[in-house]
Design an enzyme around this catalytic site. Structure first.
Site: not given
Ligand SMILES: O=c1ccn([C@H]2C[C@H](O)[C@@H](CO)O2)c(=O)[nH]1
Ligand SMILES: [Zn+2]
Length: 359
Positions: A120, A124, A130, A281, A283, A316, A319
């Site tokens: 790569h 260059h 790219h 969340c 995740e 977020c 997470c």
């Molecule tokens: O990556 C993300 C972002 C947001 N939420 C959820 C939390 C909440 O229930 C809703 C709005 O923030 O989305 C997730 O589960 N994962």
């Molecule tokens: Zn999250």
């Protein structure tokens, strides 16, 4: 082409065959581009610390990177009558530590990663870039041609993986940086510096007719550059669990799935609460589901998250911190339409807080 190779780091023990392969890869590029025996390139392996400093100094980017290409600026090299004895192309600086990490993350190992980065970078130096989609495609093709010559192409890789380990995931691509943030070319002295972001070609450019709609969706989209059975499986499971999202307040359903080293998949959806801050969340639910089954840090190889977002769904901060705890190296951010972006944990949460910080 003459290659001046030096291993200027102690962090990674570089096998002889890796260096041999790297040289073969570079020579393949030289051959394809009809470079003469008088062309010279220098290749240096450094550690993350050194490449970090270079990356900061030359590109103003305060973090390590995988490879830097220092092209000798032709304009500043006086052309002698009759031409120079040797034609110096420039320097290739590769972080061995990052190559190890990326080789592991993409599932294809250090040797191939090293060769890929070298090829790569040499491209260059030969003027390939790219910055836009078309240039990118051309460069990709050149990389593949060279890698094919030494039997390390994506296609070769896919075949060997199928044979050895049918369920093994070869994460093929990563281009975490959004289009507009693509590399800037910085100039300093006689060096022109560019950086390689990893983007490997789509495994199957041709449409396979017996492919489920699912696969088509994954492959055709703009940000996913490759797909395989494992990612598709995670994606499907995440979408399925997403249906169970408890979201009376936001109405925003999210699904996630994690893959463990032993091949188990755990999923999660977001669960809201009338005391809003207690919402968890998708995740984290997926990771905690895995933890409840006995999965420990270091045992999750990938996390995928998907929601109905315009762009891909980005986890977020909370997470991300939990992902850091579980040391999940690869995160696939998706949306329900199948757009995907793959990033490393380091990219999502640099300088993260770890237990080692207080232990
Ligand atoms: O990556 C993300 C972002 C947001 N939420 C959820 C939390 C909440 O229930 C809703 C709005 O923030 O989305 C997730 O589960 N994962
Ligand atoms: Zn999250």
């Amino acid at each position: 082409m003459k290659i001046i190779f030096s291993d200027d780091q102690d962090e990674v023990k570089v096998p002889k065959e890796a260096v041999a392969l790297l040289k073969q890869g570079l020579q393949a590029v030289a051959k394809l581009h009809k470079l003469s025996a008088k062309t010279e390139v220098s290749v240096s392996l450094v550690n993350d610390e050194v490449i970090h400093v270079l990356n900061k100094d030359y590109r103003g980017i305060d973090r390590p990177t995988d490879v830097l290409s220092f092209a000798l600026d032709e304009a500043e090299e006086p052309q002698e009558i009759g031409g120079p004895e040797t034609h110096l192309l420039g320097d290739i600086i590769i972080s061995a530590e990052t190559a190890v990490r990326q080789g592991r993350e993409y599932g294809h190992g250090f040797n191939r990663e090293l060769v890929y980065l070298g090829v790569h970078s040499l491209l260059h130096l030969l003027g390939y870039d790219h910055m836009n989609k078309d240039d990118k495609a051309v460069m990709r093709e050149e990389e593949e041609k060279a890698l094919q010559m030494i039997h390390l192409s994506q296609a070769d890789l896919d075949r060997s993986e199928e044979k050895d380990d049918p369920d093994h995931f070869a994460l093929a691509v990563v281009d975490a940086e959004p289009e507009k943030k693509t590399e800037k070319t910085a100039k300093s002295g006689k060096h022109k510096v560019t950086s390689a972001k990893k983007i490997k070609p789509v495994k199957n450019r041709k449409k396979s007719d017996n492919n489920a709609k699912e696969g088509e969706k994954l492959m055709g989209r703009k940000d996913i550059k490759a797909t395989d059975k494992t990612i598709k499986k995670l994606f499907k499971k995440a979408l399925k669990t997403r249906e169970n999202a408890y979201v009376p307040f936001s109405k925003f359903k999210v699904g996630a799935a994690v893959l463990t080293k032993s091949g188990d998949i755990f999923t999660g959806c977001n669960v809201e609460n009338s005391s809003f801050g207690l919402t968890v969340c998708a995740e984290r639910v997926a990771m905690f589901n895995a933890a409840a089954a006995g999965v420990r840090p270091g045992e999750i190889t990938m996390l995928l998250v998907a929601a109905d977002t315009e762009d891909v769904t980005s986890p977020c901060g909370a997470c991300r911190q939990v992902m850091a705890e579980f040391e999940i190296p690869v995160i696939v951010m998706a949306n329900v339409r199948g757009d995907m972006k793959t990033v490393s944990l380091e990219e999502l949460l640099p300088f993260s807080f770890k237990a080692a910080d207080f232990a």
